[in-house]
Design an enzyme around this catalytic site. Structure first.
Site, PDB file in Angstrom:
ATOM      1  N   ASP A  26      -3.299  -8.500  -3.338  1.00 12.84           N
ATOM      2  CA  ASP A  26      -3.823  -9.382  -2.298  1.00 12.84           C
ATOM      3  C   ASP A  26      -5.257  -9.755  -2.694  1.00 12.84           C
ATOM      4  O   ASP A  26      -5.862  -9.104  -3.556  1.00 12.84           O
ATOM      5  CB  ASP A  26      -3.788  -8.647  -0.958  1.00 12.84           C
ATOM      6  CG  ASP A  26      -4.440  -9.437   0.161  1.00 12.84           C
ATOM      7  OD1 ASP A  26      -4.139 -10.634   0.297  1.00 12.84           O
ATOM      8  OD2 ASP A  26      -5.265  -8.846   0.896  1.00 12.84           O
ATOM      9  N   PHE A  27      -5.814 -10.786  -2.057  1.00 14.77           N
ATOM     10  CA  PHE A  27      -7.164 -11.211  -2.432  1.00 14.77           C
ATOM     11  C   PHE A  27      -8.204 -10.809  -1.382  1.00 14.77           C
ATOM     12  O   PHE A  27      -9.013  -9.924  -1.612  1.00 14.77           O
ATOM     13  CB  PHE A  27      -7.207 -12.725  -2.684  1.00 14.77           C
ATOM     14  CG  PHE A  27      -8.544 -13.195  -3.170  1.00 14.77           C
ATOM     15  CD1 PHE A  27      -8.914 -12.978  -4.485  1.00 14.77           C
ATOM     16  CD2 PHE A  27      -9.435 -13.828  -2.322  1.00 14.77           C
ATOM     17  CE1 PHE A  27     -10.165 -13.376  -4.945  1.00 14.77           C
ATOM     18  CE2 PHE A  27     -10.681 -14.238  -2.762  1.00 14.77           C
ATOM     19  CZ  PHE A  27     -11.054 -14.015  -4.088  1.00 14.77           C
ATOM     20  N   ASP A  28      -8.178 -11.459  -0.219  1.00 12.04           N
ATOM     21  CA  ASP A  28      -9.192 -11.197   0.805  1.00 12.04           C
ATOM     22  C   ASP A  28      -9.061  -9.780   1.367  1.00 12.04           C
ATOM     23  O   ASP A  28      -7.993  -9.368   1.809  1.00 12.04           O
ATOM     24  CB  ASP A  28      -9.053 -12.213   1.949  1.00 12.04           C
ATOM     25  CG  ASP A  28      -9.350 -13.630   1.493  1.00 12.04           C
ATOM     26  OD1 ASP A  28     -10.530 -13.965   1.345  1.00 12.04           O
ATOM     27  OD2 ASP A  28      -8.390 -14.386   1.264  1.00 12.04           O
TER      28      ASP A  28
END
Length: 258
Positions: A26-28
């Protein structure tokens, strides 16, 4: 940041001996600390460096899987040319040419476009009632952001849920300081299944922080590794505190895989 526990370090060490590994992230909130302005989010430099190392290794593929639309994900993450991408919670998918996989875009039917308009209008009406609350339009949905709601985040959240309950065909997700509604029913679990198939990975490592990442944790197999970032209930086997720990994790993984 408490660091990586001994059991997690041991588990990551065992990944040195597996065959084809997919590292899905995932990023955020996972690679990048949360920011008040989503477009200002950036992966921690140590994570970015470790990802570059991992992506260059034999029998190791790297993927980003995010709720962001792909355009936004590319803008903030600046992924390498060999990085697999899943956006919009699985509705958008892209693979580099060497994977020989077709890209998937969020294409809507006419009825879905009507639902999208109703969804965006419902959330805009809620945002107008609360200071600091704003709406981010997406190709297949809209997101109500409450991070800057000045103590009214829960009220705005509940108002949004009530409003969206009246929009037939809207798929609603609650995340960290966001309410997201989409006209498509895709989720990160479906996105991770696609990533496994495209990469032909023997083992998957998935790291995520939000409620929406639980769909991906749910499809992991016995040999896979799931790591939850931050507090909250989870199906993941392991947990770390924040993006700083994720950076340490990725560096450790890069070291044992090299």
């Amino acid at each position: 940041m408490t660091g990586l526990g001994p059991e997690l370090r041991t588990r990551v060490g065992k990944l040195a001996r597996v065959g084809h590994l997919l590292v899905a992230l995932d990023f955020d909130g996972t690679l990048a600390p949360f920011t008040d302005v989503p477009d200002e989010a950036r992966a921690l430099p140590a994570s970015a460096r470790a990802i570059d190392v991992l992506a260059a290794l034999t029998d190791t593929d790297v993927a980003l899987i995010s709720g962001r639309e792909l355009t936004s994900l590319r803008r903030v993450a600046a992924p390498g040319e060999h990085t697999l991408l899943v956006g919009s919670h699985g509705a958008e998918r892209w693979a580099p040419e060497e994977f020989d996989a077709e890209a998937t875009q969020a294409e809507l039917t006419k009825p879905q476009r009507k639902v999208l308009a109703a969804t965006q209008a419902a959330l805009e009406a809620v945002a107008e009632r609360f200071d600091g609350v704003w709406v981010e339009p997406k190709p297949a949905g809209a997101v109500l952001h409450t991070r800057l709601a000045a103590g009214q985040g829960e009220q705005a959240t509940q108002a949004a849920l009530r409003a969206l309950a009246k929009v037939k065909g809207a798929h609603v997700r609650e995340g960290k300081d966001v309410i997201e509604a989409s006209v498509l029913g895709a989720d990160k679990g479906q996105g991770l299944i696609w990533l496994r198939e495209v990469s032909d990975a023997a083992v998957v490592l998935f790291v995520g922080d939000d409620r929406t990442d639980e769909d991906a944790f749910a499809v992991l197999r016995k040999q896979d590794v799931g790591i939850k970032v931050g507090p909250g209930p989870t199906q993941a086997e392991f947990r770390v505190d924040g993006p700083g720990d994720v950076a340490d994790l990725l560096q450790l993984l890069a070291d044992v895989r090299e």
